[in-house]
Scaffold this active site. Structure first.
Site, mmCIF file in Angstrom:
data_model
loop_
_atom_site.group_PDB
_atom_site.id
_atom_site.type_symbol
_atom_site.label_atom_id
_atom_site.label_comp_id
_atom_site.label_asym_id
_atom_site.label_seq_id
_atom_site.Cartn_x
_atom_site.Cartn_y
_atom_site.Cartn_z
ATOM 1 C CB SER A 145 -0.888 0.012 1.253
ATOM 2 O OG SER A 145 -1.535 1.257 1.412
ATOM 3 C CE1 TYR A 158 -4.010 -2.511 5.600
ATOM 4 C CE2 TYR A 158 -3.295 -0.369 4.784
ATOM 5 C CZ TYR A 158 -3.795 -1.635 4.550
ATOM 6 O OH TYR A 158 -4.075 -2.019 3.255
#
Length: 253
Positions: A145, A158
């Site tokens: 990501s 995250y």
């Protein structure tokens, strides 16, 4: 979306977290390029619906229920591919979790464990199961990501797990080469169910778009196209790399 090239004819691809969003788009793109695909996610209903939808588009596909943190289900996913197609050429590790928006210093230990288990450790354990079945010239793609470069305040831990995948990619590429290439994709923000808490808010959405050079959010098809490229022989001299597919969003550690 019409895909004219068939770069993956005769290949077999396993994709985790692939019954919706980016994962489903990846499975569809690989299938449209000729690969036989094994899709998976935690819920049988979702797996069955994805298989039915992909078959309706002419894609060769089977499905398996797989919660990536459960050893028996990971093994069954790999066994499903081998039993149906005889080998594996492509593994896309896409499954991820973001169970809390808490800051790192407020996050419960159980949540930290879940983030590491699903976002990092599961990729390693899945590849331990898959490695004996990977063909010479095979390809592993790990989906990270843009938050791995820029951990957002609501996505901080995250983002840290996604940063770890950049290092994991390089380590695995060294270990699995020369027979298997290992690369990573860092998607920008894409309006999927997973990212809905961000992209459904117009203010946040516009802010994310302004950060990009292209002044738009990504699409699941953008991520699928990059994955298909890395899985194909067009990327035969690319390994240990992270490709950022984020419209020009700043990406530097």
């Amino acid at each position: 979306m019409e895909v004219k090239c068939r770069r993956l004819e005769g290949k077999v691809a396993v994709v985790t977290g692939s019954t919706q969003g980016i994962g489903l788009a990846i499975a569809e793109r690989l299938g449209r390029e000729g690969a036989a695909v094994v899709v998976s996610s935690r819920k049988k209903k979702n797996v069955d619906e994805a298989v039915e939808g992909l078959r309706a588009k002419g894609i060769t596909v089977v499905g398996a229920v797989c919660h990536v943190s459960i050893a028996e289900q990971r093994k069954n996913l790999i066994d499903t591919a081998v039993k149906n197609y005889g080998h594996i050429d492509i593994v896309v590790s896409n499954a991820a979790a973001n169970p809390s928006l808490d800051g790192i210093l407020e996050m419960k230990e159980s949540v930290l464990d879940k983030l590491w288990d699903i976002n990092v450790k599961a990729s390693i354990l899945l590849l331990q199961d898959a490695a004996p079945h990977l063909q010479k010239g095979s390809s592993v793609i790990i989906i990270s990501s843009i938050t791995g470069y820029n951990p957002e305040s609501s996505l901080a831990m995250y983002g840290v797990t996604k940063t770890a995948l950049f290092g994991l990619t390089k380590a695995l590429a060294a270990e699995m080469g020369p027979n298997t290439r290992v690369n990573c994709i860092a998607p920008g923000f894409v309006p999927t169910h997973f990212a809905g808490f961000l992209t459904s808010n117009e203010t946040i959405k516009n802010n994310l778009m302004e950060r990009t050079t292209l002044k738009r959010l990504g699409t699941v098809e953008d991520m699928a196209a990059a994955t298909a490229f890395l899985a194909s022989d067009d990327a035969s001299f690319i390994t240990a790399e992270t490709i950022v597919v984020a419209g020009g969003t700043q990406s530097r550690l």
